[in-house]
Design a protein around this motif. Sequence first.
Motif, mmCIF file in Angstrom:
data_model
loop_
_atom_site.group_PDB
_atom_site.id
_atom_site.type_symbol
_atom_site.label_atom_id
_atom_site.label_comp_id
_atom_site.label_asym_id
_atom_site.label_seq_id
_atom_site.Cartn_x
_atom_site.Cartn_y
_atom_site.Cartn_z
ATOM 1 N N ASN A 59 42.893 70.088 111.339
ATOM 2 C CA ASN A 59 43.744 70.462 110.213
ATOM 3 C C ASN A 59 43.400 71.882 109.771
ATOM 4 O OD1 ASN A 59 45.466 70.568 108.026
ATOM 5 N ND2 ASN A 59 44.158 69.301 106.718
ATOM 6 N N VAL A 60 44.232 72.841 110.187
ATOM 7 C CA VAL A 60 43.961 74.230 109.829
ATOM 8 C C VAL A 60 44.155 74.474 108.344
ATOM 9 C CG1 VAL A 60 46.312 75.076 110.195
ATOM 10 C CG2 VAL A 60 44.369 76.611 110.582
ATOM 11 N N TYR A 61 44.952 73.605 107.681
ATOM 12 C CA TYR A 61 45.211 73.768 106.251
ATOM 13 C C TYR A 61 44.094 73.103 105.449
ATOM 14 C CZ TYR A 61 49.723 74.860 108.270
ATOM 15 O OH TYR A 61 50.728 75.406 109.038
ATOM 16 N N SER A 62 42.896 73.617 105.640
ATOM 17 C CA SER A 62 41.701 73.075 105.012
ATOM 18 C C SER A 62 40.698 74.209 104.838
ATOM 19 C CB SER A 62 41.097 71.963 105.878
ATOM 20 O OG SER A 62 40.719 72.487 107.151
ATOM 21 N N ILE A 63 39.637 73.944 104.103
ATOM 22 C CA ILE A 63 38.595 74.956 103.927
ATOM 23 C C ILE A 63 37.974 75.355 105.269
ATOM 24 C CG2 ILE A 63 36.308 75.390 102.965
ATOM 25 C CD1 ILE A 63 38.428 75.771 100.930
ATOM 26 N N PRO A 64 37.624 74.395 106.159
ATOM 27 C CA PRO A 64 37.103 74.821 107.475
ATOM 28 C C PRO A 64 38.099 75.670 108.253
ATOM 29 C CG PRO A 64 36.557 72.522 107.086
ATOM 30 C CD PRO A 64 37.491 72.936 105.991
ATOM 31 N N GLY A 65 39.396 75.326 108.186
ATOM 32 C CA GLY A 65 40.395 76.136 108.876
ATOM 33 C C GLY A 65 40.481 77.538 108.310
ATOM 34 N N MET A 66 40.448 77.664 106.980
ATOM 35 C CA MET A 66 40.477 78.975 106.343
ATOM 36 C C MET A 66 39.230 79.788 106.705
ATOM 37 S SD MET A 66 41.839 77.669 102.597
ATOM 38 C CE MET A 66 41.483 79.227 101.780
ATOM 39 N N ILE A 67 38.085 79.125 106.741
ATOM 40 C CA ILE A 67 36.836 79.811 107.086
ATOM 41 C C ILE A 67 36.901 80.350 108.513
ATOM 42 C CG2 ILE A 67 34.399 79.377 107.613
ATOM 43 C CD1 ILE A 67 34.306 77.577 105.152
ATOM 44 N N ALA A 68 37.394 79.532 109.444
ATOM 45 C CA ALA A 68 37.454 79.961 110.838
ATOM 46 C C ALA A 68 38.357 81.179 111.005
ATOM 47 C CB ALA A 68 37.949 78.805 111.710
ATOM 48 N N ILE A 69 39.539 81.174 110.378
ATOM 49 C CA ILE A 69 40.486 82.279 110.530
ATOM 50 C C ILE A 69 39.934 83.554 109.900
ATOM 51 C CG2 ILE A 69 42.782 83.098 109.876
ATOM 52 C CD1 ILE A 69 43.744 80.199 110.026
ATOM 53 N N GLU A 70 39.424 83.451 108.676
ATOM 54 C CA GLU A 70 38.897 84.633 107.998
ATOM 55 C C GLU A 70 37.644 85.159 108.702
ATOM 56 O OE1 GLU A 70 38.958 87.593 104.991
ATOM 57 O OE2 GLU A 70 40.438 86.109 105.618
ATOM 58 N N GLY A 71 36.790 84.252 109.174
ATOM 59 C CA GLY A 71 35.585 84.679 109.867
ATOM 60 C C GLY A 71 35.885 85.459 111.132
ATOM 61 N N LEU A 72 36.871 85.008 111.912
ATOM 62 C CA LEU A 72 37.264 85.736 113.117
ATOM 63 C C LEU A 72 37.844 87.107 112.772
ATOM 64 C CD1 LEU A 72 38.870 82.906 115.285
ATOM 65 C CD2 LEU A 72 36.823 84.228 115.834
#
Length: 576
Positions: free
Chosen positions: A158-171
Amino acid sequence: MAGAAAAFRPRIPVEGGLVRRVLSARNLIVLVVVAVVAYLGAVPLGFLLWQTFVKGGHLTFANFSGAYTSVGIGTMMGNSLAFAFGSSAVAIVIGSVLAYLIVRTDVPGKPLMFAASLVPLIIPGILHTIAWIFVLDPRIGVGNRWVIEPLDGGHPFNVYSIPGMIAIEGLHLAPLVFLLMVAAFRSMDPSLEESAIMSGASLPTVFRRITLPLVRPALYAGILIMVVRGLESFEVPAVVGLRNHIWVYTSRIWQALNDAVPNYGQAGAYAMSLLVLTSIGVLFQSRLTRRSRAFQTITGKGFRPHPVRLGAWRLPATVLIGVYFLISVVLPLLILFYASTQRFYSPPSHETLTHMSFGNYPLEWRDPLIRHALVNSIYVGVGAATAVMLLAAIASWLVVRTKLPGRWLVDNLAFLPLTIPGLVLGVALLTIYLRIPIPIYGTLWILFMAYLTRYMPYGMRYASTSMFQIGRELEESAQMSGAGWWHTFRRIILPLLAPGLIAGWIYIVIVSFRELGSSVLLYSPGKEVLSIAIWEQWRDGLLTEVSALGVMLISGLIVLVAVAYKLGARIGVREA
């Protein structure tokens, strides 16, 4: 010392009197620049404080009380910190490992890998986020359907989650860490690592016990800078977080100003809180920079760094860099290009691949809104970059060349906007120009003011660095030969500053095309820029059209960066 003092004395006849000395061209120009820098650096914050804490002429905390007693405020604060620290951790790990492998080891193809690691910097944040939605969306994401679901028994990520947001911003932040750590690794004395390896220590032990401690200041600085960037990020929280009602500070500010009745007081309260958090990060970073001498390993003795031989780790390291390049660069660009060739978006299949078309590109190019937004972006970006570098050239001369009391204040005011997130700056400028009789709200001038304020610290950094590298002898010789200040500044100082000024100008033009945080609060219908056009098309669900616009924008930015690189090779920008 006498020469420097003479360089600062106005060269006018004594009989001209006090009025002529005060009204000399140099003094007037410097006074105007100081006034503009003070206005840009201090006035927005002053109005934001007034808007937040003053009501009816009396001090009040009602806005803070209303903002911090609203439903979900605790969750919002937790989300903001988790998103900022999580994305920082991802960026630090990826950026540091990449920098170490490319700078300090014998991995093959270093020039190509170095260039590939910087490509994500060119991709605007909103386009990077949209591309990853195409990859990781639970319904249409190719990564979920082709990789994650088969491996996880049919359970999509589920990209619409805190882990998904972290992964996108981190990259997206990893290339910034890479640049910071590259400088740190290059400045290390390699003899310490070589001694440890010759003593029998393994590569992981050398990296953990010697390399990391030596780059600790750069590592800590990277963490602080990334946390600040995570706190002020708007694209990922707006595009990904709002889909699942995940609130952070920036999305709350945007929502407060986009309600049916905008709540400027509540937006100001959230903005002040975010400003305090980012200012703390910048303060710690500056204190760390002053203490970094304790970690210096380069002395007057020359050294020739020899790359660390990875041995059996060489192939895995090369594969690791290649996988990162495929995931962070190739995959987002390919999925955007694929989406741009479809009439209606659906995951790639044999049928969709056989019906690819470039019809969206001429459609977007002929769109009057897009063409108008492109013209607006050029006007605002080029205008702001030119104004910033001219102001910075004179302000840096004042700070570096003169001994005027209080010149440190000009330097601090010029760097003050560095602590202001883009969305907070938008709130501050709204507070000003909705209440004072300067008719720029609803025009491109308010975007120009936002970009001028936001990028002034970067221009000052480029100009000051170049000014420190210029000796005083040429300037003093011109003054002793009878040249006036303006003639000396225009004919001697500006040409010598040109590499740094052009480098700063190019950088500001590029990032202005990407700016969304402040633009999203300040634009008006008919005054859109390209980042706003992308934002509006995404909100309207025009997935294939926004992909085509994104591919064209990224292609244009890559061409601009290539031209800047060639220009830099010719005039010395890269060495500035």
